[in-house]
Design a protein around this motif. Structure first.
Motif, PDB file in Angstrom:
ATOM      1  N   VAL A  67      34.351  14.523  -6.338  1.00 18.31           N
ATOM      2  CA  VAL A  67      34.395  16.104  -6.702  1.00 18.31           C
ATOM      3  C   VAL A  67      35.842  16.053  -7.413  1.00 18.31           C
ATOM      4  O   VAL A  67      36.849  15.613  -7.024  1.00 18.31           O
ATOM      5  N   PRO A  68      35.520  16.670  -8.495  1.00 20.96           N
ATOM      6  CA  PRO A  68      36.633  16.933  -9.314  1.00 20.96           C
ATOM      7  C   PRO A  68      37.955  17.622  -8.783  1.00 20.96           C
ATOM      8  O   PRO A  68      37.723  18.777  -8.063  1.00 20.96           O
ATOM      9  N   GLY A  69      39.216  17.026  -8.715  1.00 20.86           N
ATOM     10  CA  GLY A  69      40.482  17.833  -8.059  1.00 20.86           C
ATOM     11  C   GLY A  69      40.571  17.758  -6.638  1.00 20.86           C
ATOM     12  O   GLY A  69      41.462  18.129  -6.183  1.00 20.86           O
ATOM     13  N   LEU A  70      39.606  16.723  -5.851  1.00 16.83           N
ATOM     14  CA  LEU A  70      39.567  16.627  -4.509  1.00 16.83           C
ATOM     15  C   LEU A  70      40.401  15.427  -3.912  1.00 16.83           C
ATOM     16  O   LEU A  70      40.817  15.322  -2.771  1.00 16.83           O
ATOM     17  N   LYS A  71      40.576  14.524  -4.972  1.00 20.68           N
ATOM     18  CA  LYS A  71      41.054  13.148  -4.409  1.00 20.68           C
ATOM     19  C   LYS A  71      42.635  13.496  -3.829  1.00 20.68           C
ATOM     20  O   LYS A  71      43.438  14.006  -4.313  1.00 20.68           O
ATOM     21  N   GLY A  72      42.652  12.664  -2.849  1.00 20.91           N
ATOM     22  CA  GLY A  72      43.974  12.775  -2.059  1.00 20.91           C
ATOM     23  C   GLY A  72      44.150  13.915  -1.232  1.00 20.91           C
ATOM     24  O   GLY A  72      45.339  14.013  -0.660  1.00 20.91           O
ATOM     25  N   ARG A  73      43.106  14.728  -0.921  1.00 18.34           N
ATOM     26  CA  ARG A  73      43.346  16.067  -0.455  1.00 18.34           C
ATOM     27  C   ARG A  73      42.748  16.070   1.053  1.00 18.34           C
ATOM     28  O   ARG A  73      42.846  17.280   1.814  1.00 18.34           O
ATOM     29  N   LEU A  74      42.132  14.975   1.656  1.00 21.02           N
ATOM     30  CA  LEU A  74      41.290  15.208   2.668  1.00 21.02           C
ATOM     31  C   LEU A  74      42.270  14.564   3.943  1.00 21.02           C
ATOM     32  O   LEU A  74      43.093  13.688   3.676  1.00 21.02           O
ATOM     33  N   ASP A  75      42.088  15.348   5.171  1.00 21.45           N
ATOM     34  CA  ASP A  75      42.807  14.735   6.261  1.00 21.45           C
ATOM     35  C   ASP A  75      41.881  13.987   7.134  1.00 21.45           C
ATOM     36  O   ASP A  75      40.957  14.697   7.869  1.00 21.45           O
ATOM     37  N   ARG A  76      42.057  12.749   7.053  1.00 18.77           N
ATOM     38  CA  ARG A  76      40.839  11.774   7.814  1.00 18.77           C
ATOM     39  C   ARG A  76      41.161  11.927   9.185  1.00 18.77           C
ATOM     40  O   ARG A  76      40.337  11.255  10.079  1.00 18.77           O
ATOM     41  N   HIS A  77      42.176  12.361   9.837  1.00 16.63           N
ATOM     42  CA  HIS A  77      42.552  12.506  11.304  1.00 16.63           C
ATOM     43  C   HIS A  77      41.675  13.637  11.876  1.00 16.63           C
ATOM     44  O   HIS A  77      41.901  13.665  13.291  1.00 16.63           O
ATOM     45  N   ARG A  78      41.351  14.521  11.089  1.00 13.43           N
ATOM     46  CA  ARG A  78      40.739  15.768  11.593  1.00 13.43           C
ATOM     47  C   ARG A  78      39.359  15.825  11.015  1.00 13.43           C
ATOM     48  O   ARG A  78      39.150  16.596  10.062  1.00 13.43           O
ATOM     49  N   ILE A  79      38.357  15.253  11.782  1.00  7.78           N
ATOM     50  CA  ILE A  79      36.937  15.262  11.490  1.00  7.78           C
ATOM     51  C   ILE A  79      36.121  16.088  12.616  1.00  7.78           C
ATOM     52  O   ILE A  79      36.230  15.431  13.787  1.00  7.78           O
ATOM     53  N   ALA A  80      35.386  16.807  12.010  1.00 13.80           N
ATOM     54  CA  ALA A  80      34.197  17.488  13.277  1.00 13.80           C
ATOM     55  C   ALA A  80      33.020  17.303  12.584  1.00 13.80           C
ATOM     56  O   ALA A  80      32.533  17.195  11.435  1.00 13.80           O
ATOM     57  N   VAL A  81      31.733  17.339  13.373  1.00 12.95           N
ATOM     58  CA  VAL A  81      30.567  17.352  13.072  1.00 12.95           C
ATOM     59  C   VAL A  81      29.866  18.618  13.571  1.00 12.95           C
ATOM     60  O   VAL A  81      30.418  19.257  14.382  1.00 12.95           O
ATOM     61  N   ALA A  82      28.821  19.051  12.607  1.00 12.48           N
ATOM     62  CA  ALA A  82      28.275  20.261  13.379  1.00 12.48           C
ATOM     63  C   ALA A  82      26.692  20.043  12.796  1.00 12.48           C
ATOM     64  O   ALA A  82      26.319  19.199  12.120  1.00 12.48           O
ATOM     65  N   GLY A  83      25.616  20.789  13.358  1.00  6.78           N
ATOM     66  CA  GLY A  83      24.565  20.792  13.250  1.00  6.78           C
ATOM     67  C   GLY A  83      23.616  21.794  13.627  1.00  6.78           C
ATOM     68  O   GLY A  83      24.004  22.471  14.584  1.00  6.78           O
ATOM     69  N   HIS A  84      22.194  21.793  13.162  1.00  7.11           N
ATOM     70  CA  HIS A  84      21.593  23.022  13.716  1.00  7.11           C
ATOM     71  C   HIS A  84      20.145  22.376  14.177  1.00  7.11           C
ATOM     72  O   HIS A  84      19.787  21.711  13.290  1.00  7.11           O
ATOM     73  N   SER A  85      19.651  22.694  15.231  1.00  5.86           N
ATOM     74  CA  SER A  85      18.351  22.207  15.754  1.00  5.86           C
ATOM     75  C   SER A  85      18.427  20.475  15.712  1.00  5.86           C
ATOM     76  O   SER A  85      19.234  20.138  16.711  1.00  5.86           O
ATOM     77  N   TRP A  86      17.259  20.049  15.015  1.00  2.00           N
ATOM     78  CA  TRP A  86      17.534  18.548  15.091  1.00  2.00           C
ATOM     79  C   TRP A  86      18.544  18.157  14.638  1.00  2.00           C
ATOM     80  O   TRP A  86      19.249  17.145  15.106  1.00  2.00           O
ATOM     81  N   GLY A  87      19.270  18.826  13.711  1.00  2.00           N
ATOM     82  CA  GLY A  87      20.417  18.515  13.083  1.00  2.00           C
ATOM     83  C   GLY A  87      21.508  18.603  14.273  1.00  2.00           C
ATOM     84  O   GLY A  87      22.617  17.825  14.238  1.00  2.00           O
ATOM     85  N   ALA A  88      21.487  19.476  15.270  1.00  2.00           N
ATOM     86  CA  ALA A  88      22.419  19.523  16.056  1.00  2.00           C
ATOM     87  C   ALA A  88      22.228  18.386  17.351  1.00  2.00           C
ATOM     88  O   ALA A  88      23.465  17.733  17.802  1.00  2.00           O
ATOM     89  N   GLN A  89      20.983  17.830  17.410  1.00  2.00           N
ATOM     90  CA  GLN A  89      20.971  16.777  18.458  1.00  2.00           C
ATOM     91  C   GLN A  89      21.537  15.534  17.565  1.00  2.00           C
ATOM     92  O   GLN A  89      22.056  14.593  18.336  1.00  2.00           O
ATOM     93  N   THR A  90      21.441  15.493  16.397  1.00  2.00           N
ATOM     94  CA  THR A  90      21.740  14.161  15.481  1.00  2.00           C
ATOM     95  C   THR A  90      23.318  14.445  15.654  1.00  2.00           C
ATOM     96  O   THR A  90      24.212  13.435  16.197  1.00  2.00           O
ATOM     97  N   ALA A  91      23.913  15.409  15.562  1.00  2.00           N
ATOM     98  CA  ALA A  91      25.442  15.748  15.291  1.00  2.00           C
ATOM     99  C   ALA A  91      25.908  15.441  16.832  1.00  2.00           C
ATOM    100  O   ALA A  91      27.273  14.588  17.064  1.00  2.00           O
TER     101      ALA A  91
END
Length: 313
Positions: free
Chosen positions: A124-148
Motif C-alpha cells: 500500500v503506497p505510503g503505509l510502510k513502517g506505520r503499523l503497530d504490530r502490538h495492537r491487533i484486533a479481529v472482527a467478523g460478521h456471521s460466519w466471519g464472526a465465528q471465524t474471528a
C-alpha cells in the motif's frame, strides 16, 4: 427514535481523515489452492496504526462492509479484509474437495494476514513502517464472526463433543463479533448435517470481545430465537461486553452495505451507533487507560430512547 446517543458518542471518536485503500493485495497461498486476495484500508497519514483483520460473512468478499471498514480506517485503524474461499466472487463449486474444510481455511486466512503484515504494508503506497504490530484486533460478521472467534480462543467441537485444536493467536488482543452463531446443540437438523463445524465451544474464549446481536435476528440455522446470538457472551470467560440492538435483524441495520439484498432492516442510525461504539470499544481494548468505551457506554445508557442496550462482565 432518538439520535442523541449517536450525537453524544461522535465527540469521542477521532475526526475522520482521508483514507487510502488498495486491492487486491495478493498473498501467496499454495496450500490453499488459490492465492489469498485482500483489501487494505488505512488513514493517509499517521503512524503506530493499530490493525483490524475483518472476516466477511458467507458469500461476501473484501469488497463488502464498507460502513465499518471505511469508518474505522478514517479514524485511525488499518483494516485488512481477506476474501475467503466461500466468496461468490470465486465461484467454488459445492463438490470442491476443499468445501468440508472451508471453515478451517477461513481461520488460516486470518493467520496468513498476520504472518504477512510486512508484505501488506509494503503493498500500500505510503503505509510502510506505520503499523503497530502490538495492537491487533479481529472482527467478523456471521460466519466471519465465528471465524474471528477462533483466534480469540473459541474451539470447534468434534462429533463426540470434545473441543478441537486451539487456534487462538496471541498476536490478537481483542475482537468484535457481529451476529456470531451460538451453540451447536441448537442447530436445525439441516444445519447439523451440512454444517458440522458450527459446533463451537466458548469455554476458552478468554480474550476481550464485544459481541453485537440483534433482538430480531431469527436464524434459519437455529431452533432458538435471537438469543442464540448472545451465547458467546454468556458462555465465555473473561472480559466481555454485549450490545443488543433493538429491532435489528442479521445485517444489524446494514453493516454489509446499504441497499444490498442481505439488508432486510436498513437503519443508518443503527449502523452509525455500531460504528461509534465499536470504534470506542477497540480503542479502549487496545490502549489501556483510554476512556472512549466508558464514555460511549455512558452515552447509550443515558439516552431516553436508546437504539440498544449494553451488558458487561
Amino acid at each position: 427514535m432518538s439520535n442523541s446517543t449517536i450525537a453524544n458518542t461522535q465527540k469521542f471518536a477521532n475526526a475522520p481523515t482521508t483514507i487510502v485503500s488498495a486491492k487486491p493485495v495478493v498473498l501467496s497461498a499454495p496450500d490453499r489452492g488459490e492465492d489469498l486476495q485482500v483489501r487494505v484500508s488505512a488513514p493517509a497519514t499517521g503512524g503506530d496504526l493499530p490493525v483490524i483483520v475483518f472476516s466477511h460473512g458467507v458469500g461476501w468478499s473484501m469488497d463488502g462492509y464498507a460502513p465499518l471498514a471505511d469508518f474505522w480506517a478514517a479514524r485511525g485503524f488499518v483494516v485488512v479484509q481477506p476474501t475467503h474461499l466461500d466468496s461468490r466472487t470465486l465461484g467454488l463449486p459445492a463438490d470442491d474437495p476443499r468445501t468440508p474444510r472451508i471453515w478451517r481455511f477461513r481461520v488460516e486466512d486470518l493467520k496468513r494476514v498476520l504472518d504477512e503484515l510486512d508484505q501488506l504494508e509494503a503493498s500500500v503506497p505510503g503505509l510502510k513502517g506505520r503499523l503497530d504490530r502490538h495492537r491487533i484486533a479481529v472482527a467478523g460478521h456471521s460466519w466471519g464472526a465465528q471465524t474471528a472467534s477462533t483466534l480469540l480462543g473459541a474451539r470447534v467441537l468434534d462429533s463426540d463433543g470434545v473441543p478441537g485444536e486451539d487456534l487462538s493467536d496471541p498476536r490478537v488482543k481483542a475482537g468484535v463479533l457481529f451476529a456470531v452463531p451460538g451453540r451447536g446443540d441448537d442447530l436445525t437438523p439441516f444445519a447439523a448435517e451440512h454444517l458440522p463445524f458450527m459446533k463451537p465451544s466458548f469455554d476458552h474464549m478468554a480474550a476481550p470481545a464485544l459481541i453485537v446481536a440483534g433482538d430480531h435476528d431469527q436464524s434459519a440455522l437455529s431452533t432458538r430465537g435471537p438469543d442464540w446470538f448472545t451465547d458467546p457472551y454468556f458462555l465465555s470467560p473473561g472480559s466481555k461486553s454485549l450490545l443488543t440492538l433493538f429491532g435489528a435483524e442479521h445485517s444489524l441495520g446494514g453493516i454489509p452495505g446499504y441497499e444490498v439484498a442481505e439488508t432486510t432492516d436498513e437503519s443508518p442510525e443503527r449502523v452509525a451507533l455500531i460504528q461509534q461504539l465499536t470504534w470506542a470499544y477497540l480503542r479502549s481494548a487496545l490502549y489501556p487507560g483510554d476512556t472512549s468505551w466508558q464514555a460511549a457506554s455512558s452515552a447509550l445508557e443515558e439516552d431516553s430512547q436508546p437504539l440498544g442496550k449494553l451488558q458487561s462482565k
